[in-house]
Design a protein around this motif. Structure first.
Motif, PDB file in Angstrom:
ATOM      1  N   TYR A   1     -41.512  20.703 -58.273  1.00 36.97           N
ATOM      2  CA  TYR A   1     -41.076  20.126 -57.171  1.00 36.97           C
ATOM      3  C   TYR A   1     -39.783  19.582 -57.605  1.00 36.97           C
ATOM      4  CZ  TYR A   1     -45.182  20.048 -54.187  1.00 36.97           C
ATOM      5  OH  TYR A   1     -46.072  20.618 -53.274  1.00 36.97           O
TER       6      TYR A   1
ATOM      7  N   GLN B   1     -34.995  14.703 -54.493  1.00 33.88           N
ATOM      8  CA  GLN B   1     -34.230  14.853 -53.618  1.00 33.88           C
ATOM      9  C   GLN B   1     -33.634  13.297 -52.916  1.00 33.88           C
ATOM     10  OE1 GLN B   1     -34.802  17.480 -50.348  1.00 33.88           O
ATOM     11  NE2 GLN B   1     -36.020  16.038 -49.177  1.00 33.88           N
TER      12      GLN B   1
ATOM     13  N   SER C   1     -37.525  11.512 -52.931  1.00 36.11           N
ATOM     14  CA  SER C   1     -38.817  12.264 -52.426  1.00 36.11           C
ATOM     15  C   SER C   1     -38.576  13.556 -53.349  1.00 36.11           C
ATOM     16  CB  SER C   1     -38.763  12.445 -51.112  1.00 36.11           C
ATOM     17  OG  SER C   1     -37.692  13.255 -50.484  1.00 36.11           O
ATOM     18  N   TYR C   2     -39.757  14.124 -53.340  1.00 40.30           N
ATOM     19  CA  TYR C   2     -39.906  15.684 -54.258  1.00 40.30           C
ATOM     20  C   TYR C   2     -40.204  16.846 -53.077  1.00 40.30           C
ATOM     21  CZ  TYR C   2     -39.731  12.398 -58.131  1.00 40.30           C
ATOM     22  OH  TYR C   2     -39.347  11.462 -59.202  1.00 40.30           O
ATOM     23  N   ARG C   3     -39.355  17.737 -53.262  1.00 39.03           N
ATOM     24  CA  ARG C   3     -39.548  18.818 -52.346  1.00 39.03           C
ATOM     25  C   ARG C   3     -39.830  19.885 -52.973  1.00 39.03           C
ATOM     26  NH1 ARG C   3     -33.547  19.406 -52.178  1.00 39.03           N
ATOM     27  NH2 ARG C   3     -33.233  21.023 -53.647  1.00 39.03           N
TER      28      ARG C   3
ATOM     29  N   ARG D   1     -39.738  23.835 -51.356  1.00 34.03           N
ATOM     30  CA  ARG D   1     -39.194  24.716 -50.028  1.00 34.03           C
ATOM     31  C   ARG D   1     -39.200  26.049 -50.399  1.00 34.03           C
ATOM     32  NH1 ARG D   1     -33.547  21.875 -48.972  1.00 34.03           N
ATOM     33  NH2 ARG D   1     -34.409  20.118 -47.964  1.00 34.03           N
TER      34      ARG D   1
ATOM     35  N   ASN E   1     -43.320  25.021 -47.458  1.00 31.54           N
ATOM     36  CA  ASN E   1     -42.419  23.759 -47.400  1.00 31.54           C
ATOM     37  C   ASN E   1     -43.214  22.603 -47.326  1.00 31.54           C
ATOM     38  OD1 ASN E   1     -40.033  25.359 -46.919  1.00 31.54           O
ATOM     39  ND2 ASN E   1     -40.587  25.851 -45.099  1.00 31.54           N
ATOM     40  N   ARG E   2     -42.893  21.727 -48.206  1.00 29.38           N
ATOM     41  CA  ARG E   2     -43.808  20.490 -48.188  1.00 29.38           C
ATOM     42  C   ARG E   2     -42.545  19.408 -49.009  1.00 29.38           C
ATOM     43  NH1 ARG E   2     -49.484  19.573 -50.937  1.00 29.38           N
ATOM     44  NH2 ARG E   2     -49.615  17.409 -49.682  1.00 29.38           N
ATOM     45  N   MET E   3     -43.008  18.019 -48.668  1.00 33.77           N
ATOM     46  CA  MET E   3     -42.278  17.003 -49.345  1.00 33.77           C
ATOM     47  C   MET E   3     -43.173  15.820 -49.704  1.00 33.77           C
ATOM     48  SD  MET E   3     -38.828  15.575 -47.758  1.00 33.77           S
ATOM     49  CE  MET E   3     -39.183  13.881 -47.016  1.00 33.77           C
TER      50      MET E   3
ATOM     51  N   SER F   1     -43.096  11.641 -50.784  1.00 32.19           N
ATOM     52  CA  SER F   1     -42.263  10.608 -50.964  1.00 32.19           C
ATOM     53  C   SER F   1     -42.484  10.235 -52.553  1.00 32.19           C
ATOM     54  CB  SER F   1     -42.722   9.351 -50.126  1.00 32.19           C
ATOM     55  OG  SER F   1     -43.429   8.571 -50.821  1.00 32.19           O
TER      56      SER F   1
END
Ligand SMILES: [Zn+2]
Length: 288
Positions: free
Chosen positions: A125, A128, A143-145, A147, A155-157, A159
């Motif tokens: 992860y 960003q 947050s950590y993404r 993709r 696709n996930r994010m 906080s």
């Protein structure tokens, strides 16, 4: 004043540490109703009056205000020094050093960048921030993404504050157990040793290929100036450019590895590690 200089320059206390100490010791400030602040300690440490250098004529009246004059209009005079020059110089050196360190600190710190991996696809992860704008708050930025466009499984994010607090409590529990710190340190030593060995082997190879390119370059030059070969200038330049690009690439790889090796942490003695571990436990117990 002398006490403050000694604490800073000789005993290596931070300005914050000095403020805490002065407050604890009940040392009063110039105006006794005010408490010590970091800015007042810093101002004292920078003030040349304590080594006996005073300035007269620093300000002039401009209408109702006092404004600073140009430096060359100041009149310098000597008074009785309170701290010796060596101590003062050492304090200035530390102040400059700390300022330099602060400048190099990253503005944002992503605690878990490159450290949290997806259980499904095992890819990391990545941290960003929200795009800068009127609606952005300092605290909600990270947050950590994950993709799909970057090769991840979905696709996930998450906080940053949520993820970091979960990880942090795990880390805390882990650190409070003294054997874990030793084990973790041992593992990281082994990992570092691996990086070091690999890096050194890569350096040997890269330096060899740099030498080869160097040799090719010399041969090319010799061929070009040899009238019997009669190499065309355009051919020479084309080959030269290619070799130069190759050399540049190799040198930057060498530099990157050297930098990586230099950044490896120095090893710690077991007793230092034990002391560090005790400090960590102590600090956390005091916090909670
Ligand atoms: Zn995944």
């Amino acid at each position: 004043m002398r006490h403050i200089f000694r604490l800073y320059a000789e005993e290596g206390l931070s300005i914050r540490g000095i403020v805490e100490l002065l407050t604890d010791e009940g040392v009063s400030t110039f105006s006794s109703d005010v408490t010590w602040a970091k800015s007042s300690v810093a101002r004292i440490l920078r003030n040349p009056v304590y080594v006996g250098t005073c300035h007269y004529n620093k300000r002039k009246r401009s209408g109702k205000q006092l404004v600073k004059r140009e430096r060359d209009q100041w009149v310098e005079f000597k008074t009785l020094p309170i701290v010796d020059e060596e101590l003062f110089a050492e304090a200035q050196r530390r102040l400059a050093e700390n300022q330099d360190l602060r400048r190099r600190e990253p503005k944002r710190f992503y605690m878990l960048t490159g450290m949290v991996f997806c259980a499904e696809c095992e890819r990391p992860y990545v941290a960003q921030t929200k795009k800068a704008g009127n609606n952005r708050l300092k605290t909600d930025a990270t947050s950590y993404r994950h993709r799909m466009t970057e090769g991840h499984c979905l696709n996930r994010m998450i906080s940053g504050s949520r993820l970091e607090s979960i990880v942090w409590s795990e880390v805390l529990a882990f650190l409070l157990d003294p054997t874990n710190l030793g084990k973790g340190y041992q593992a990281s030593l082994e990992q570092q040793q691996g990086t070091r060995t690999r890096g050194r082997a890569q350096l040997v190879e890269l330096r060899k290929s740099a030498e080869k390119v160097e040799q090719k370059r010399r041969n090319l030059n010799a061929a070009y100036i040899d009238p019997e070969i009669g190499m065309r200038k355009s051919d020479y330049l084309a080959q030269k450019d290619q070799l130069d690009a190759e050399m540049k690439g190799t040198l930057s790889k060498i530099e990157a590895i050297e930098r990586e090796l230099a950044q490896l942490a120095p090893t710690m003695e077991p007793q230092d590690l034990e002391a560090f571990s005790a400090q960590v436990r102590e600090a956390f117990r005091n916090r909670n």
